[in-house]
Every structure is written in C-alpha cells, then in structure tokens.
Scaffold this motif. Structure first.
Motif, mmCIF file in Angstrom:
data_model
loop_
_atom_site.group_PDB
_atom_site.id
_atom_site.type_symbol
_atom_site.label_atom_id
_atom_site.label_comp_id
_atom_site.label_asym_id
_atom_site.label_seq_id
_atom_site.Cartn_x
_atom_site.Cartn_y
_atom_site.Cartn_z
ATOM 1 N N ASP A 216 10.720 93.576 3.393
ATOM 2 C CA ASP A 216 9.952 92.491 4.010
ATOM 3 C C ASP A 216 9.625 91.432 2.962
ATOM 4 O OD1 ASP A 216 7.865 93.612 2.606
ATOM 5 O OD2 ASP A 216 6.471 93.614 4.277
ATOM 6 N N TYR A 275 5.226 105.878 5.907
ATOM 7 C CA TYR A 275 5.781 104.649 5.346
ATOM 8 C C TYR A 275 5.580 104.684 3.838
ATOM 9 C CZ TYR A 275 5.571 99.489 4.440
ATOM 10 O OH TYR A 275 5.739 98.206 3.961
ATOM 11 N N ASN A 291 1.770 104.143 3.814
ATOM 12 C CA ASN A 291 1.090 103.747 5.040
ATOM 13 C C ASN A 291 1.369 104.816 6.081
ATOM 14 O OD1 ASN A 291 0.052 101.307 4.030
ATOM 15 N ND2 ASN A 291 1.999 100.271 4.395
ATOM 16 N N ARG A 293 1.604 104.283 9.471
ATOM 17 C CA ARG A 293 2.046 103.696 10.759
ATOM 18 C C ARG A 293 3.303 102.873 10.467
ATOM 19 N NH1 ARG A 293 1.994 98.986 8.221
ATOM 20 N NH2 ARG A 293 0.212 98.876 6.861
ATOM 21 N N GLY A 295 5.748 99.883 9.777
ATOM 22 C CA GLY A 295 5.568 98.630 9.048
ATOM 23 C C GLY A 295 5.701 97.444 9.979
ATOM 24 N N ASP A 296 5.008 96.391 9.637
ATOM 25 C CA ASP A 296 5.072 95.157 10.407
ATOM 26 C C ASP A 296 5.309 94.038 9.404
ATOM 27 O OD1 ASP A 296 4.725 93.044 12.113
ATOM 28 O OD2 ASP A 296 2.783 93.692 12.891
ATOM 29 N N GLU A 298 8.668 95.117 9.430
ATOM 30 C CA GLU A 298 9.896 95.906 9.258
ATOM 31 C C GLU A 298 10.347 96.569 10.567
ATOM 32 O OE1 GLU A 298 7.216 95.950 7.322
ATOM 33 O OE2 GLU A 298 7.628 96.718 5.315
HETATM 34 N N1 GLY Z 1 4.987 94.974 5.903
HETATM 35 C C1 GLY Z 1 4.020 95.702 5.187
HETATM 36 C C2 GLY Z 1 3.228 96.646 5.994
HETATM 37 O O1 GLY Z 1 3.492 96.893 7.140
HETATM 38 O O2 GLY Z 1 2.267 97.174 5.457
#
Ligand code: GLY
Length: 448
Positions: A216, A275, A291, A293, A295-296, A298
C-alpha cells in the motif's frame, strides 16, 4: 448461508462484494454498510448498535435472519469484544477476541510477541512517561520511528529525521493527546530501509492460508511525501526482486506460521485475519506491526485476486476446520481458495484536506447511471470479460436527499483487475478520471 459483515468502509464493501460472490452465500447484511453495498444485488445495509450495549440485539438479529457467519471488519469492533460476545452466544465469528486483538491494540505487545516467538522484527523500546521518551530522543541517533502504542486509525506513526521534530512529536503524542489514549505509551522502532509489503493470512488458530502479498501507499503525497494516511492506494502482486520466491517462503514460514503457532502457544484462540506489515530488508522480512483485521486498502486489491468459495474459507476459520477446508473443499463450491494470475490495483480518491480536516456533503458525479445529472450510487463492475473488471468500492459516501455525497476523508477505492499490473493501473486511473467531486484528489503514482 447468510452472512453479516460489520463496518462501513471500502474494505467492508470489498468483503461484502467478495462474500456475495461465494457459491455458498444467499445474502450478505452489512452493519452499517454504505451506499455501495446498497447498490449490490444480494446485499443490504442494516442499522445495528455496534457498541457493547447493542450486542444482545446483534445476536437476536443473527438468529432471526439465519446468519451463519459474522465477519467483523474494523479493529475497534474487535477490541470492544464483539467477537467474544457473539462466539459465547453460539454464533460463528471470523475475527479474534479481545486477547488476540492486543497484537494490534498495543504496538509494544506486538513487538514483544514477535521477540518471544522468534519472528524477525526491528529493535524497539517503549515508554510510558513523556520525560523518558524525550530523553530517549536526546540520547539516541535518528531517524526516529515513533508510534502511538494504541489504535490510531493507521495515522499514529511518525518518522522524524530531525531531533527537534522527534521531540515535538513525542510531546504532541504524550502530553497534548494528539491520538488520545492511544498515545499514553509510545514505541520507538529501529529505522529500517527496504520496501514495505503487506502479508495477510486466514487462520483458525491452528492452520493458515496465506493471501496474495500486496503493497500500500501510506503517505498522502506522490513520491511518498507528506503525512501518513489510512492508505492512498494498493496493488497486488508485488515485485519481489531481487529476492524471488525465497522471500515468499520466508514470509510464510518465519512470519505467518510462527505467529499462528505463537498465538496457539500463548493460549490465544485466534480465528480471523492476521496482518503482518513487513519491511523487506537485505536480511529478509521484518515485522513492523501486526494487525488483526483485513488491511485497508490492501483488501480491495487482494480479494478480487481470489477464486473459490471465500465465505466457506472464512466460516472454516470461525469453526476451526480450515485444514479440512483447504484439503477438501468440493469443486461444486468453487474448490479451495486459489490465487488468480491477474493483477489488481486500487486508487483511493480522497476529500481535499485529508488527512487533515476536509469538507463533507460534496456531491459525487460520474458513477454509473447519472442520467439527469444526478450522482448515482452504483458500485458497478465494468465490462471487459472474465479477466478484466473495474469496481468502485465506497468508503466515505452517503446519500443525502437522493444524492450521493462525500462523508469522509477517503471517499472511494477505485479498483481494477487485469492481466498485468500496468493494465490494471490504466483501467483504475481511467475510471478515476471519470469520477468528479469538488476538492477530490488522488495519488498518480500508485503501483509505480
Ligand atoms: N493499510 C494499512 C492498514 O490497513 O493498516
């Protein structure tokens, strides 16, 4: 089966979209969801109180609607204990309980976990008082990688090359409460050079299935400059040069498998997504953060690359039967998860001012079907055959008086799948250029 997803971002829209395509799924409910979900054929938004006071109502909703699986999207729902509550109520949940959530909710816990289980990671130190943290900056050479220990929406990281900036950051985080409670403790991490890669896996706490690697773009400006954001774009697959497939194996065995085994050894029943945010260094991958949960952004570019019954895979994690799923998912259900050859790219369109303050309520034009000049709501897959697809995932949007308007910093995740990354990027940027809202901006160098 029917599935409930919690959350309202582009990540949850992508989850609902991919789950809805699974042969085993009849209907997907998303709480609270967004206008993109509302435009999907077999999905609907539902209004549920997602705070602990509302958990009883969520469990009743699941029974009433025959929900077989709940997929918890955002980390704060997990940290509040939603997965624990529903599991105790006998409902299958994809997402770890509070114990597992500590991996993300405390960066120092995550680094300590990596150290204890032999997972490669940068040297790190954490402090609970501002004076100790300031002394650390005064006595150690830079650059200083400074992280708020708790949950800070992906924005709690500063890389300071200048000592005064590092001292100022520590004061802002620890004395002035820039990230609230999340900054009660700070973590300093050794500065590593290399390329960042996101590695995610599905796990039932015993077995795990790695998802395709992604990268990302976290900073707001082209060329990776400016403040950190929640993420301005992502792409998959990633170029592993000069390491090749040896790197993929190292990520699997030294990071993901060790982490899943470590959770089990620590007695943490972890069923969900794990993650690992990695820096690929000369000496191999190192975990910068865990993480708990998806990814955002991703997820928006990883899920379109998966074939097979995704919902069954998530349900198998929730039920502790992932190994059986991986070896024996029937072909009638799409078979076990497989990774498509095609590449996928996501470009985030954001509101002017993000990640600082920005206006809301700005009309969005250019999504499909805006006859009469009215902004339309549809998240419509583009045409182009099986191996090309364009999808607009909604994040900060809402409908106001029948008009689609902005309601957040990251507004849309414009995603395209194509035979090559170059073509996926071209398709995504073509779509972006047809969408307009005042103040809209996006990075033009995603995937470059
Ligand atoms: N793109 C980084 C996250 O989801 O933490």
């Amino acid at each position: 089966m029917n599935v409930l997803v919690t959350g309202s971002g582009a990540r949850e829209h992508a989850l609902a979209w991919r789950i809805a395509r699974s042969p085993s799924v009849q209907r997907v409910f998303v709480a609270p969801g967004n206008p993109g979900v509302a435009a999907m054929a077999n999905a609907e938004n539902v209004s549920l109180d997602l705070k602990p006071e509302g958990y009883g109502e969520i469990a009743r909703f699941c029974r009433e609607k025959g929900i077989e699986l709940v997929v918890v999207g955002p980390e704060n729902h997990l940290a509040d204990g939603l997965a624990d509550y529903l599991r105790e109520a006998g409902i299958s949940v994809f997402g770890p309980g509070k114990q597992g959530t500590m991996l993300e909710a405390s960066k120092s816990f995550g680094m300590d976990f990596a150290r204890r289980h032999g997972i490669p990671h940068p040297k790190s130190e954490s402090f609970e008082t501002c004076d100790e943290a300031l002394d650390y900056v005064r006595n150690m050479p830079g650059p200083w990688v400074i992280k708020a220990d708790g949950l800070a929406l992906g924005k709690g990281v500063t890389i300071a090359t200048d000592r005064d900036e590092a001292l100022e950051t520590v004061r802002k985080v620890m004395s002035e409460g820039a990230y609230g409670e999340a900054g009660r403790r700070v973590v300093f991490q050794e500065f590593l050079e290399g390329r960042e890669v996101t590695a995610m896996c599905l796990t039932d706490g015993d077995y795990m299935i790695p998802l395709p690697l992604a990268r990302d773009h976290k900073r707001v400006g082209e060329g990776d400059v400016g403040p950190m954001t929640g993420g301005m774009g992502a792409f998959s697959p990633v170029d592993l040069e000069p390491y090749g497939s040896g790197l993929e194996d190292a990520i699997k065995t030294e990071v993901l498998e060790r982490a899943v085994a470590g959770l089990k050894a620590d007695g943490i029943d972890y069923r969900g997504l794990l993650y690992a945010g990695l820096m690929i260094t000369r000496s191999g991958p190192k975990v910068l953060e865990f993480n708990v949960r998806f990814g955002d952004p991703e997820t928006q570019c990883v899920l379109p690359r998966l074939e097979g019954d995704f919902a069954e895979a998530l349900l198998s994690c929730a039920k502790g039967t992932l190994r059986r799923y991986a070896s024996g998912a029937p072909a009638s259900s799409g078979g076990p998860l497989r990774v498509r050859e095609e590449a996928c790219a996501t470009v985030v369109m954001a509101s002017g001012g993000y990640p600082g303050s920005y206006p809301k309520g700005i009309p969005i034009y250019g999504l499909t079907g805006d006859e009469d000049g009215r902004p339309a709501l549809a998240c419509k897959a583009g045409s182009g055959g099986r191996d090309r697809e364009t999808i607009v995932f909604h994040a900060g949007t809402k409908v106001d008086g029948g008009v689609l308007v902005t309601s957040g910093g990251r507004v849309l995740s414009v995603t395209a799948l194509a035979p090559s990354l170059e073509e996926a990027l071209r398709l995504a940027y073509d779509k972006v250029s047809s969408i307009r809202f005042e103040g809209a901006f996006y990075r033009r160098d995603i995937g470059r």
